[in-house]
Scaffold this active site. Structure first.
Site, mmCIF file in Angstrom:
data_model
loop_
_atom_site.group_PDB
_atom_site.id
_atom_site.type_symbol
_atom_site.label_atom_id
_atom_site.label_comp_id
_atom_site.label_asym_id
_atom_site.label_seq_id
_atom_site.Cartn_x
_atom_site.Cartn_y
_atom_site.Cartn_z
ATOM 1 N N GLU B 59 36.387 73.405 17.222
ATOM 2 C CA GLU B 59 37.405 73.672 18.245
ATOM 3 C C GLU B 59 38.511 74.590 17.757
ATOM 4 O OE1 GLU B 59 36.139 70.689 17.641
ATOM 5 O OE2 GLU B 59 35.288 70.003 19.551
ATOM 6 N N HIS B 128 37.427 59.328 24.286
ATOM 7 C CA HIS B 128 36.981 60.289 25.311
ATOM 8 C C HIS B 128 37.659 60.051 26.659
ATOM 9 C CE1 HIS B 128 33.757 60.784 22.390
ATOM 10 N NE2 HIS B 128 33.401 61.894 23.002
#
Lengths: 338, 326
Positions: B59, B128
């Site tokens: 990322e 998440h």
């Protein structure tokens, strides 16, 4: 740590090497040196504040590297970037005004020593997060590739950045996508105060780059000709395609990490040993031995550098402050420029 | 035509890729896989791997490469799978994308669009499910959007790409399957990225919300309407900069506010909205503003516990009754 380490013998210097280049390299190293000595003095006088990271001792790296790049290439640098900015063509006046925090500075006084920028010269910082410039360089190279532009992107960083995830993520992406990035590691052996061997399990930096299938070579960062030759070859290789190239420039800073650093982590003897290899006096001695330079010519170059610094200080002193009414300027692009 | 939030996003992406050769999409699994939430399904076949670019699980690297590509003259759309993973890229978003313009004295713009899923409700557990929109809304130099409707999912990307500065778009994971009518003409879905939108008119209290909580707020408003309580529902849509004028205009009418936000109450976006209400609308208020936020707990996996942690229509309706004193 020994000041002499294993290096590859550089290949032949680039063919473009013209006869005036050696004196330009010397003159440019002197310009960096005199600029930074003045910065240290002005810091003591309270004219320059914030973090100030001097490059004294490492001038051969910037001189050899910047002279190997084309005017249209991109450069991303760190917070120890005065020399790179200057040799990229950022006027010394604009650099000095930036140190003072004046509106005439190359970043309008918003950046200071650590954030020199110049869009016209494709100089993208001035990045003060260790490793933070590496992904940017990959993106710039990606943009050039997708736009089919022949530029390359040189990213200058220290060996400390090679412990950051950003290094590994960036070199992996650059290699995976075969992007035109020159990874230029200026290995001055200390990440702030932490020696390479105390911070990284693998101290052979070229081996780290090679692990990503990136071509890599080391050069003597105290020898401006060696830097210019090694980086010149690497630039040519990147420009010819085949993806990124990693160059390790083995160098040393004669001063502390920053003006706040008491430099208690290095032996005086080690510093002295490296100073014997100082890039300016060794190179001028070489040029004298080759009959390309005499003492009078050296003094003329030095005086010119000093005069440029004096003029830059006068410029910065006289430059106006930006009005506080402009405080919120340039957080977003103004409507007019959209 | 009837469509889903997911398809509306895809239509907008496709349109952007056709309209401007500088636009490309980059992220984990956006290409061959078709997008974790299937938003980019089919785009690889149509536009090829240069413009629908699969990235490694990296990322920091690919978001930073997006910043560099934006600096280099492209118009990257970078997808980060969820806001939770965006924390790995926070340095490049906060220290580079948001700051470069100011730090360079206005020399560089970063026309980057960053898309990410946010929010809970799918039993994905704590790593998440979080809603960290307010972290981003704290940062000067970026614009933060939260499309809550199919029309906004269709309409927000184009102005985000036209913005010369970085824009972060939060797509709530619970909204991807939302279905509804998408007007055929752009008049029906084109939007600016500066203003909040009134989603339901009302006179007695204002529900202020955004993103995944909008459907819940509208449900609560329906329930209350059945009891004769007419609630206005204001969708913030733009989380930075906040449309304080729209909030004040609604409160001048209703005099009561409940802010609904899936973030944790402490330091939430709802906290900022309430602070603005108090600063700006204090003398319009007939009752202290209330907040309905997530419980101060990492979002649990078990369905009943997850539901209990999140704002729900019943809690929202109860808060409205409380500000009304009924």
């Amino acid at each position: 740590m020994s000041p002499r380490r294993k290096q590859e013998t550089p290949a032949a210097a680039p063919a473009a090497d013209d006869s005036a280049l050696p004196l330009r390299l010397l003159a440019d190293m002197l310009r960096i040196r005199r600029l930074e000595e003045k910065c240290a003095e002005l810091y003591g006088a309270g004219k320059i504040r914030g973090f100030l990271h001097l490059y004294i001792g490492e001038e051969a790296c910037a001189a050899g590297t910047m002279h190997a790049l084309a005017a249209d290439d991109n450069v991303v640098a760190t917070y120890r970037e005065h020399g790179h900015a200057l040799l990229r063509g950022v006027p010394m006046n604009a650099i000095m005004a930036e140190m003072f925090g004046k509106a005439a500075g190359c970043s309008r006084g918003r950046g200071g020593s650590m954030h020199l920028f110049d869009a016209a010269r494709r100089f993208y910082g001035g990045q003060a997060i260790v490793g933070g410039g590496l992904p940017l360089a990959v993106g710039l190279a990606l943009a050039d590739r997708m736009r089919k532009l022949p530029r390359i992107t040189a990213c200058v960083f220290g060996e400390g950045a090679m412990a950051e995830g950003a290094f590994h993520e960036s070199i992996n992406l650059a290699a995976l996508w075969q992007l035109p990035v020159l990874f230029c590691c200026e290995n001055n052996l200390y990440a702030m105060g932490t020696a390479l061997a105390r911070s990284e399990s693998q101290t052979d930096l070229c081996a780290k780059a090679a692990a990503y299938k990136v071509r890599a070579r080391a050069a003597d960062g105290m020898d401006v000709r060696a830097v210019h030759a090694a980086v010149g070859d690497a630039v040519a290789a990147v420009r010819a395609g085949g993806g990124p190239f990693f160059v390790e420039l083995q160098t040393y800073r004669f001063r502390a990490h920053s003006m706040f650093d008491p430099d208690l982590y290095r032996d005086k003897a080690e510093i002295e040993a490296w100073k014997q290899r100082g890039p300016i006096h060794t190179f001028s001695a070489q040029l004298k031995a080759e009959g390309r330079l005499d003492e009078a010519a050296f003094l003329r170059l030095d005086a010119a550098a000093q005069a440029e610094v004096d003029a830059a200080v006068a410029f910065a002193e006289a430059a106006p402050w930006e009005p506080v009414a402009d405080l919120l300027r340039d957080v977003h692009t103004p409507e007019a420029a959209r | 035509m009837k469509t889903s939030y997911r398809e509306a996003l895809r239509l907008a992406l496709r349109e952007a890729l056709i309209a401007d050769p500088r636009v490309f999409l980059m992220g984990e699994d956006v290409g061959r896989y078709g997008g974790t939430y299937a938003v980019s399904k089919g785009l690889l076949d149509e536009f090829g791997p240069e413009r629908i670019r699969d990235t490694p699980l990296s990322e920091l690297g690919f978001v930073g490469a997006g910043v560099g590509a934006a600096l280099g003259g492209l118009r990257p759309i970078v997808e980060v799978m969820t806001v939770n993973f965006s924390l790995l890229a926070l340095d490049q978003i906060v220290n580079s994308a948001a700051l470069l313009r100011h730090m360079s004295g206005g020399q560089f713009s970063v026309p980057l669009v960053l898309r990410m899923a946010t929010g809970a409700g799918r039993q994905l557990a704590a790593q998440h499910s979080h809603s960290l929109e307010n972290w981003y809304a704290h940062i000067p130099g970026i614009r933060v959007l939260a499309p809550a409707t199919i029309a906004d999912a269709r309409g927000m990307l184009a102005p985000a790409l036209a913005d010369p500065d970085p824009v972060v778009i939060f797509e709530h994971a619970q909204l991807y399957n939302l279905e509804g009518e998408l007007p055929a003409s752009p008049d029906g879905w084109a939007c600016d990225i500066a203003h909040a939108a009134v989603r339901r008119e009302g006179s007695q209290a204002t529900l202020i919300t955004y993103g995944g909580c909008l459907p819940k707020a509208l449900q609560a408003a329906e329930q209350l309407a059945a009891d004769g309580i007419e609630v206005e529902v204001l969708d913030l849509r733009v989380l930075r900069p906040l449309d304080t004028d729209a909030i004040a205009a609604s409160l001048a009418k209703t005099h009561r506010a409940v802010v609904v936000d899936e973030g944790w109450k402490s330091g939430s976006l709802a906290a900022e909205v309430v602070a603005r209400i108090v600063e700006r609308c204090f003398y319009d208020l007939d009752a202290p503003p209330l907040r309905v936020c997530s419980a101060e707990v990492p979002i649990p996996y078990a369905k009943h516990m997850e539901a209990a942690a999140l704002p729900q229509p019943e809690r929202i309706a109860a808060a409205v009754r409380e500000v009304l004193g009924v």
